[in-house]
Design a protein around this motif. Structure first.
Motif, PDB file in Angstrom:
ATOM      1  N   ALA A   1      29.570  17.002  13.027  1.00  0.00           N
ATOM      2  CA  ALA A   1      28.385  16.609  12.244  1.00  0.00           C
ATOM      3  C   ALA A   1      28.543  17.003  10.771  1.00  0.00           C
ATOM      4  CB  ALA A   1      27.138  17.254  12.829  1.00  0.00           C
ATOM      5  N   ILE A   2      29.118  18.181  10.534  1.00  0.00           N
ATOM      6  CA  ILE A   2      29.296  18.664   9.152  1.00  0.00           C
ATOM      7  C   ILE A   2      30.313  17.797   8.414  1.00  0.00           C
ATOM      8  CG2 ILE A   2      30.242  20.597   7.785  1.00  0.00           C
ATOM      9  CD1 ILE A   2      28.862  22.514   9.834  1.00  0.00           C
ATOM     10  N   ILE A   3      31.443  17.522   9.048  1.00  0.00           N
ATOM     11  CA  ILE A   3      32.483  16.697   8.394  1.00  0.00           C
ATOM     12  C   ILE A   3      31.961  15.288   8.121  1.00  0.00           C
ATOM     13  CG2 ILE A   3      34.728  15.580   8.783  1.00  0.00           C
ATOM     14  CD1 ILE A   3      35.564  18.283  10.184  1.00  0.00           C
ATOM     15  N   LYS A   4      31.242  14.743   9.098  1.00  0.00           N
ATOM     16  CA  LYS A   4      30.722  13.379   8.943  1.00  0.00           C
ATOM     17  C   LYS A   4      29.772  13.273   7.743  1.00  0.00           C
ATOM     18  CE  LYS A   4      28.394   9.699  11.453  1.00  0.00           C
ATOM     19  NZ  LYS A   4      27.508   9.368  12.564  1.00  0.00           N
ATOM     20  N   LYS A   5      28.924  14.295   7.569  1.00  0.00           N
ATOM     21  CA  LYS A   5      27.917  14.196   6.511  1.00  0.00           C
ATOM     22  C   LYS A   5      28.417  14.649   5.144  1.00  0.00           C
ATOM     23  CE  LYS A   5      23.138  14.944   5.256  1.00  0.00           C
ATOM     24  NZ  LYS A   5      21.786  15.327   5.647  1.00  0.00           N
ATOM     25  N   TYR A   6      29.274  15.664   5.105  1.00  0.00           N
ATOM     26  CA  TYR A   6      29.590  16.274   3.802  1.00  0.00           C
ATOM     27  C   TYR A   6      31.010  16.013   3.306  1.00  0.00           C
ATOM     28  CZ  TYR A   6      25.374  18.612   5.335  1.00  0.00           C
ATOM     29  OH  TYR A   6      24.113  18.853   5.822  1.00  0.00           O
ATOM     30  N   ARG A   7      31.869  15.399   4.136  1.00  0.00           N
ATOM     31  CA  ARG A   7      33.228  15.132   3.645  1.00  0.00           C
ATOM     32  C   ARG A   7      33.399  13.645   3.382  1.00  0.00           C
ATOM     33  NH1 ARG A   7      38.251  17.386   6.991  1.00  0.00           N
ATOM     34  NH2 ARG A   7      37.104  19.328   6.535  1.00  0.00           N
ATOM     35  N   HIS A   8      33.582  13.318   2.125  1.00  0.00           N
ATOM     36  CA  HIS A   8      33.819  11.905   1.782  1.00  0.00           C
ATOM     37  C   HIS A   8      35.253  11.565   2.171  1.00  0.00           C
ATOM     38  CE1 HIS A   8      30.031  12.382  -0.134  1.00  0.00           C
ATOM     39  NE2 HIS A   8      30.504  13.296  -0.977  1.00  0.00           N
ATOM     40  N   ASN A   9      35.456  10.372   2.645  1.00  0.00           N
ATOM     41  CA  ASN A   9      36.785   9.909   3.075  1.00  0.00           C
ATOM     42  C   ASN A   9      37.410  10.802   4.151  1.00  0.00           C
ATOM     43  OD1 ASN A   9      36.437   8.128   0.860  1.00  0.00           O
ATOM     44  ND2 ASN A   9      37.376   9.658  -0.501  1.00  0.00           N
ATOM     45  N   ALA A  10      36.598  11.282   5.093  1.00  0.00           N
ATOM     46  CA  ALA A  10      37.150  12.109   6.188  1.00  0.00           C
ATOM     47  C   ALA A  10      38.053  11.229   7.055  1.00  0.00           C
ATOM     48  CB  ALA A  10      36.009  12.667   7.029  1.00  0.00           C
ATOM     49  N   ASN A  11      39.196  11.800   7.494  1.00  0.00           N
ATOM     50  CA  ASN A  11      40.090  10.998   8.334  1.00  0.00           C
ATOM     51  C   ASN A  11      39.595  10.978   9.786  1.00  0.00           C
ATOM     52  OD1 ASN A  11      41.125  13.259   9.769  1.00  0.00           O
ATOM     53  ND2 ASN A  11      42.597  13.644   8.121  1.00  0.00           N
TER      54      ASN A  11
ATOM     55  N   PRO B   1      33.172  20.592  18.154  1.00  0.00           N
ATOM     56  CA  PRO B   1      32.574  19.286  18.474  1.00  0.00           C
ATOM     57  C   PRO B   1      31.090  19.168  18.127  1.00  0.00           C
ATOM     58  CG  PRO B   1      33.140  20.493  20.487  1.00  0.00           C
ATOM     59  CD  PRO B   1      33.700  21.273  19.350  1.00  0.00           C
ATOM     60  N   VAL B   2      30.335  20.249  18.242  1.00  0.00           N
ATOM     61  CA  VAL B   2      28.885  20.154  17.991  1.00  0.00           C
ATOM     62  C   VAL B   2      28.578  20.247  16.497  1.00  0.00           C
ATOM     63  CG1 VAL B   2      26.627  21.211  18.413  1.00  0.00           C
ATOM     64  CG2 VAL B   2      28.275  21.003  20.283  1.00  0.00           C
TER      65      VAL B   2
ATOM     66  N   GLU C   1      40.943  11.787  12.600  1.00  0.00           N
ATOM     67  CA  GLU C   1      41.231  12.986  13.406  1.00  0.00           C
ATOM     68  C   GLU C   1      40.134  14.043  13.207  1.00  0.00           C
ATOM     69  OE1 GLU C   1      43.474  15.665  15.863  1.00  0.00           O
ATOM     70  OE2 GLU C   1      43.323  13.491  15.699  1.00  0.00           O
ATOM     71  N   ALA C   2      39.793  14.290  11.932  1.00  0.00           N
ATOM     72  CA  ALA C   2      38.761  15.293  11.620  1.00  0.00           C
ATOM     73  C   ALA C   2      37.412  14.874  12.204  1.00  0.00           C
ATOM     74  CB  ALA C   2      38.647  15.481  10.117  1.00  0.00           C
ATOM     75  N   LEU C   3      37.089  13.594  12.089  1.00  0.00           N
ATOM     76  CA  LEU C   3      35.808  13.101  12.622  1.00  0.00           C
ATOM     77  C   LEU C   3      35.758  13.188  14.143  1.00  0.00           C
ATOM     78  CD1 LEU C   3      35.372   9.980  10.313  1.00  0.00           C
ATOM     79  CD2 LEU C   3      33.855  11.965  10.375  1.00  0.00           C
ATOM     80  N   LYS C   4      36.940  13.070  14.757  1.00  0.00           N
ATOM     81  CA  LYS C   4      37.002  13.074  16.221  1.00  0.00           C
ATOM     82  C   LYS C   4      36.935  14.496  16.786  1.00  0.00           C
ATOM     83  CE  LYS C   4      40.639  11.974  18.854  1.00  0.00           C
ATOM     84  NZ  LYS C   4      41.887  11.219  18.989  1.00  0.00           N
TER      85      LYS C   4
END
Length: 311
Positions: A178-188, A173-174, A190-193
Protein backbone atom coordinates in the motif's frame (compact mmCIF):
# COMPACT_ATOMS: atom_id res chain seq x y z
CA UNK A 1 -22.10 -9.98 20.45
CA UNK A 2 -24.09 -6.80 19.99
CA UNK A 3 -26.11 -7.35 23.14
CA UNK A 4 -22.84 -7.83 25.07
CA UNK A 5 -21.61 -4.52 23.69
CA UNK A 6 -24.90 -2.85 24.60
CA UNK A 7 -24.69 -4.20 28.14
CA UNK A 8 -21.21 -2.75 28.47
CA UNK A 9 -22.14 0.64 27.04
CA UNK A 10 -25.22 0.89 29.23
CA UNK A 11 -23.25 0.15 32.38
CA UNK A 12 -22.39 3.31 34.32
CA UNK A 13 -19.00 1.78 35.11
CA UNK A 14 -18.04 1.32 31.50
CA UNK A 15 -16.89 4.85 30.89
CA UNK A 16 -14.44 7.19 32.44
CA UNK A 17 -16.96 9.71 31.20
CA UNK A 18 -16.85 13.36 32.10
CA UNK A 19 -14.37 13.03 34.95
CA UNK A 20 -11.43 15.33 35.25
CA UNK A 21 -8.35 13.21 35.58
CA UNK A 22 -5.74 12.19 36.60
CA UNK A 23 -6.58 10.85 40.06
CA UNK A 24 -4.32 11.50 43.02
CA UNK A 25 -0.72 10.35 42.79
CA UNK A 26 -0.33 7.49 45.28
CA UNK A 27 3.04 6.91 46.92
CA UNK A 28 4.87 3.83 45.65
CA UNK A 29 4.91 0.90 48.06
CA UNK A 30 8.62 0.38 48.73
CA UNK A 31 8.33 -2.12 51.59
CA UNK A 32 9.79 -4.97 49.49
CA UNK A 33 12.87 -3.06 48.29
CA UNK A 34 16.04 -4.47 49.86
CA UNK A 35 19.34 -2.64 50.23
CA UNK A 36 20.28 0.99 49.78
CA UNK A 37 21.50 0.84 46.18
CA UNK A 38 18.12 1.86 44.73
CA UNK A 39 18.11 5.37 46.21
CA UNK A 40 18.97 7.15 42.94
CA UNK A 41 16.44 5.06 41.03
CA UNK A 42 13.83 6.03 43.57
CA UNK A 43 14.55 9.76 43.15
CA UNK A 44 14.40 9.41 39.33
CA UNK A 45 11.13 7.52 39.57
CA UNK A 46 9.49 10.16 41.76
CA UNK A 47 10.59 12.88 39.34
CA UNK A 48 9.11 11.04 36.35
CA UNK A 49 5.86 10.33 38.16
CA UNK A 50 5.32 13.88 39.35
CA UNK A 51 6.35 15.30 35.96
CA UNK A 52 3.73 13.19 34.16
CA UNK A 53 1.13 13.92 36.81
CA UNK A 54 1.69 17.68 36.58
CA UNK A 55 1.65 17.55 32.79
CA UNK A 56 -1.65 15.65 32.79
CA UNK A 57 -3.20 18.07 35.24
CA UNK A 58 -2.30 20.98 33.01
CA UNK A 59 -3.17 19.25 29.77
CA UNK A 60 -6.43 17.78 31.05
CA UNK A 61 -7.72 20.82 32.85
CA UNK A 62 -10.14 21.69 30.05
CA UNK A 63 -10.34 18.33 28.35
CA UNK A 64 -12.81 15.60 29.01
CA UNK A 65 -12.22 12.33 27.26
CA UNK A 66 -15.08 9.92 26.83
CA UNK A 67 -13.52 6.60 26.05
CA UNK A 68 -14.65 3.08 26.77
CA UNK A 69 -12.81 1.68 29.76
CA UNK A 70 -12.47 -1.64 27.92
CA UNK A 71 -10.65 0.16 25.09
CA UNK A 72 -8.43 2.10 27.52
CA UNK A 73 -7.04 -1.09 29.02
CA UNK A 74 -6.74 -3.21 25.86
CA UNK A 75 -2.91 -3.04 25.77
CA UNK A 76 -2.42 -3.87 29.46
CA UNK A 77 -1.07 -7.28 30.48
CA UNK A 78 -2.00 -8.79 33.84
CA UNK A 79 0.20 -10.79 36.21
CA UNK A 80 -2.00 -11.79 39.15
CA UNK A 81 0.59 -13.46 41.42
CA UNK A 82 2.61 -10.29 42.01
CA UNK A 83 -0.28 -7.96 41.20
CA UNK A 84 1.33 -6.30 38.19
CA UNK A 85 -0.27 -4.46 35.27
CA UNK A 86 2.09 -3.77 32.37
CA UNK A 87 1.06 -1.59 29.43
CA UNK A 88 2.81 -2.82 26.31
CA UNK A 89 4.66 -0.23 24.24
CA UNK A 90 6.18 -2.05 21.24
CA UNK A 91 9.87 -1.35 20.53
CA UNK A 92 10.51 -0.37 24.16
CA UNK A 93 11.59 -3.73 25.58
CA UNK A 94 8.14 -5.32 25.43
CA UNK A 95 9.25 -8.84 24.32
CA UNK A 96 11.55 -9.23 27.30
CA UNK A 97 8.93 -7.72 29.59
CA UNK A 98 6.44 -10.36 28.48
CA UNK A 99 9.06 -13.04 29.16
CA UNK A 100 9.51 -11.66 32.67
CA UNK A 101 5.73 -11.65 33.25
CA UNK A 102 5.58 -15.29 32.15
CA UNK A 103 8.29 -16.20 34.69
CA UNK A 104 6.52 -14.20 37.43
CA UNK A 105 3.32 -16.04 36.59
CA UNK A 106 4.97 -19.45 36.93
CA UNK A 107 4.57 -20.20 33.19
CA UNK A 108 8.32 -20.56 32.61
CA UNK A 109 11.38 -21.21 34.75
CA UNK A 110 13.60 -18.69 32.98
CA UNK A 111 13.14 -15.74 30.65
CA UNK A 112 16.00 -17.02 28.49
CA UNK A 113 14.23 -20.15 27.22
CA UNK A 114 11.13 -18.45 25.80
CA UNK A 115 11.07 -17.99 22.04
CA UNK A 116 9.90 -14.83 20.25
CA UNK A 117 6.88 -16.63 18.80
CA UNK A 118 5.92 -18.03 22.19
CA UNK A 119 6.04 -14.54 23.67
CA UNK A 120 3.95 -12.86 20.99
CA UNK A 121 1.67 -15.59 19.69
CA UNK A 122 1.49 -18.05 22.59
CA UNK A 123 -1.49 -16.37 24.30
CA UNK A 124 -0.02 -17.22 27.71
CA UNK A 125 -0.70 -13.86 29.31
CA UNK A 126 -4.10 -12.33 29.93
CA UNK A 127 -4.93 -8.77 29.03
CA UNK A 128 -6.95 -6.54 31.30
CA UNK A 129 -9.82 -6.18 28.82
CA UNK A 130 -10.51 -9.93 29.12
CA UNK A 131 -11.87 -9.46 32.67
CA UNK A 132 -15.33 -8.25 33.59
CA UNK A 133 -15.73 -4.62 34.64
CA UNK A 134 -15.40 -5.39 38.35
CA UNK A 135 -12.22 -7.35 37.62
CA UNK A 136 -10.83 -4.45 35.58
CA UNK A 137 -11.61 -1.87 38.27
CA UNK A 138 -10.27 -3.98 41.13
CA UNK A 139 -6.97 -4.53 39.35
CA UNK A 140 -6.62 -0.91 38.24
CA UNK A 141 -7.11 0.21 41.82
CA UNK A 142 -4.96 -2.34 43.64
CA UNK A 143 -2.19 -3.60 41.31
CA UNK A 144 1.14 -1.89 40.56
CA UNK A 145 0.78 -0.36 37.10
CA UNK A 146 3.86 0.13 34.95
CA UNK A 147 4.67 1.54 31.54
CA UNK A 148 8.04 1.54 29.72
CA UNK A 149 8.58 4.22 27.08
CA UNK A 150 11.26 5.24 24.58
CA UNK A 151 12.29 8.37 22.69
CA UNK A 152 9.43 8.51 20.14
CA UNK A 153 11.40 9.00 16.92
CA UNK A 154 13.98 6.42 18.01
CA UNK A 155 11.08 4.03 18.57
CA UNK A 156 9.71 4.87 15.11
CA UNK A 157 13.05 4.17 13.40
CA UNK A 158 13.41 0.93 15.35
CA UNK A 159 9.95 -0.19 14.18
CA UNK A 160 10.74 0.71 10.57
CA UNK A 161 14.02 -1.24 10.62
CA UNK A 162 12.38 -4.27 12.21
CA UNK A 163 9.31 -4.45 9.97
CA UNK A 164 10.56 -3.18 6.61
CA UNK A 165 14.28 -3.94 6.39
CA UNK A 166 13.89 -7.65 7.07
CA UNK A 167 11.67 -10.22 5.35
CA UNK A 168 8.22 -10.03 6.89
CA UNK A 169 5.18 -12.01 5.76
CA UNK A 170 2.71 -9.51 7.26
CA UNK A 171 4.15 -5.98 7.06
CA UNK A 172 5.44 -6.22 3.48
CA UNK A 173 2.23 -7.44 1.81
CA UNK A 174 -0.14 -5.43 4.04
CA UNK A 175 1.69 -2.14 4.65
CA UNK A 176 4.55 -2.30 2.15
CA UNK A 177 2.41 -2.81 -0.95
CA UNK A 178 0.00 0.00 0.00
CA UNK A 179 2.85 2.40 0.85
CA UNK A 180 4.78 1.74 -2.38
CA UNK A 181 1.63 2.01 -4.48
CA UNK A 182 0.68 5.40 -3.04
CA UNK A 183 4.01 7.13 -2.42
CA UNK A 184 6.46 5.73 -5.00
CA UNK A 185 6.15 7.19 -8.46
CA UNK A 186 7.11 4.77 -11.23
CA UNK A 187 7.24 1.78 -8.84
CA UNK A 188 8.27 -1.40 -10.65
CA UNK A 189 6.07 -4.46 -10.82
CA UNK A 190 8.18 -6.49 -8.39
CA UNK A 191 7.94 -3.84 -5.65
CA UNK A 192 4.18 -3.48 -6.16
CA UNK A 193 3.76 -7.24 -6.00
CA UNK A 194 5.87 -7.96 -2.89
CA UNK A 195 5.72 -4.69 -0.94
CA UNK A 196 9.41 -5.15 -0.06
CA UNK A 197 12.00 -2.38 -0.05
CA UNK A 198 9.92 0.46 1.47
CA UNK A 199 12.14 3.50 2.02
CA UNK A 200 12.05 5.40 5.31
CA UNK A 201 10.89 8.57 3.54
CA UNK A 202 7.92 6.67 2.05
CA UNK A 203 7.11 5.19 5.43
CA UNK A 204 7.06 8.68 6.98
CA UNK A 205 4.83 9.97 4.15
CA UNK A 206 2.37 7.20 5.06
CA UNK A 207 2.62 8.03 8.78
CA UNK A 208 1.85 11.72 8.21
CA UNK A 209 -0.92 11.17 5.66
CA UNK A 210 -4.39 11.96 7.04
CA UNK A 211 -5.78 9.65 4.30
CA UNK A 212 -3.49 6.70 4.96
CA UNK A 213 -3.97 3.80 2.56
CA UNK A 214 -3.70 1.39 5.54
CA UNK A 215 -4.46 2.04 9.20
CA UNK A 216 -2.14 2.66 12.13
CA UNK A 217 -0.18 -0.07 13.83
CA UNK A 218 0.78 -0.50 17.48
CA UNK A 219 4.50 -0.46 16.62
CA UNK A 220 4.37 3.22 15.67
CA UNK A 221 1.16 4.39 17.37
CA UNK A 222 1.69 7.17 19.94
CA UNK A 223 2.07 5.99 23.55
CA UNK A 224 -0.62 8.49 24.49
CA UNK A 225 -3.06 6.39 22.41
CA UNK A 226 -1.75 2.96 23.42
CA UNK A 227 -1.62 3.37 27.19
CA UNK A 228 -3.57 6.57 27.99
CA UNK A 229 -1.07 7.81 30.62
CA UNK A 230 -3.27 10.76 31.58
CA UNK A 231 -6.28 8.55 32.29
CA UNK A 232 -4.58 5.56 33.89
CA UNK A 233 -2.38 6.53 36.77
CA UNK A 234 0.82 4.53 36.22
CA UNK A 235 2.73 3.84 39.43
CA UNK A 236 6.04 3.24 37.70
CA UNK A 237 7.46 4.86 34.55
CA UNK A 238 10.39 3.03 33.04
CA UNK A 239 12.47 4.24 30.11
CA UNK A 240 14.12 2.16 27.39
CA UNK A 241 17.24 4.30 27.78
CA UNK A 242 17.69 2.94 31.34
CA UNK A 243 15.77 -0.28 30.74
CA UNK A 244 17.68 -2.80 32.84
CA UNK A 245 18.13 -0.63 35.95
CA UNK A 246 14.49 0.50 35.83
CA UNK A 247 13.17 -3.01 35.26
CA UNK A 248 15.27 -4.57 38.03
CA UNK A 249 14.17 -1.87 40.46
CA UNK A 250 10.55 -2.50 39.50
CA UNK A 251 11.01 -6.25 40.09
CA UNK A 252 12.25 -5.42 43.60
CA UNK A 253 9.18 -3.25 44.21
CA UNK A 254 6.75 -6.07 43.39
CA UNK A 255 8.61 -8.75 45.35
CA UNK A 256 9.88 -10.80 42.40
CA UNK A 257 12.21 -13.76 43.17
CA UNK A 258 15.73 -12.46 43.87
CA UNK A 259 17.25 -14.51 41.04
CA UNK A 260 14.95 -13.01 38.39
CA UNK A 261 16.78 -10.29 36.49
CA UNK A 262 15.58 -8.46 33.39
CA UNK A 263 17.10 -10.17 30.30
CA UNK A 264 19.77 -8.27 28.39
CA UNK A 265 19.50 -10.02 25.05
CA UNK A 266 18.16 -8.40 21.87
CA UNK A 267 15.04 -10.25 20.87
CA UNK A 268 15.35 -10.28 17.07
CA UNK A 269 17.90 -9.42 14.38
CA UNK A 270 20.54 -9.67 17.06
CA UNK A 271 23.38 -8.99 14.61
CA UNK A 272 21.94 -5.57 13.70
CA UNK A 273 23.27 -2.48 15.40
CA UNK A 274 20.81 -1.26 18.01
CA UNK A 275 18.76 1.76 17.04
CA UNK A 276 20.62 4.60 18.77
CA UNK A 277 20.52 8.38 18.48
CA UNK A 278 23.31 8.14 15.86
CA UNK A 279 21.39 5.56 13.80
CA UNK A 280 18.28 7.78 14.00
CA UNK A 281 20.29 10.75 12.70
CA UNK A 282 21.18 8.79 9.55
CA UNK A 283 17.52 7.98 8.86
CA UNK A 284 16.34 11.53 9.50
CA UNK A 285 18.76 12.73 6.80
CA UNK A 286 16.44 11.09 4.23
CA UNK A 287 13.64 13.48 5.21
CA UNK A 288 13.12 17.12 4.34
CA UNK A 289 13.25 19.67 7.15
CA UNK A 290 9.46 19.93 7.02
CA UNK A 291 8.99 16.15 7.24
CA UNK A 292 11.28 16.01 10.26
CA UNK A 293 9.28 18.72 11.98
CA UNK A 294 5.94 17.05 11.16
CA UNK A 295 7.21 13.71 12.48
CA UNK A 296 8.16 15.40 15.75
CA UNK A 297 4.74 17.10 15.82
CA UNK A 298 3.07 13.70 15.34
CA UNK A 299 4.72 12.47 18.57
CA UNK A 300 4.58 15.85 20.32
CA UNK A 301 2.44 14.64 23.23
CA UNK A 302 4.72 11.66 23.87
CA UNK A 303 7.76 13.96 23.88
CA UNK A 304 6.07 16.24 26.39
CA UNK A 305 4.54 13.62 28.69
CA UNK A 306 7.74 11.74 29.26
CA UNK A 307 10.08 14.71 29.24
CA UNK A 308 12.11 13.74 26.17
CA UNK A 309 14.11 16.47 24.49
CA UNK A 310 13.29 17.15 20.85
CA UNK A 311 15.83 15.51 18.53
Amino acid sequence: QLSEQQKISESPLSQFGGVYLPPALHPLNKTLVKGGKWKDMDITQEKRRSFLHDFCKKYNSRKKLRTHLVHLVSRIYVEDRHKVLYCEVPKAGCSNWKRVLMVLNGLAASAHNISHDDVHYGKHLRKLDSYDLKGIYTRLNTYTKTIFVRDPIERLVSAFRDKFEHPNSYYHPVFGKAIIKKYRHNANEEALKTGSGVKFKEFVQYLLDSHRPVGMDIHWEQVSKLCYPCLINYDFIGKFETLEEDANYFLQLVGAPAELKFPKFKDRHSSDERTSAEVVRQYLKELSKEERQLTYDFYYLDYLMFNYTSP
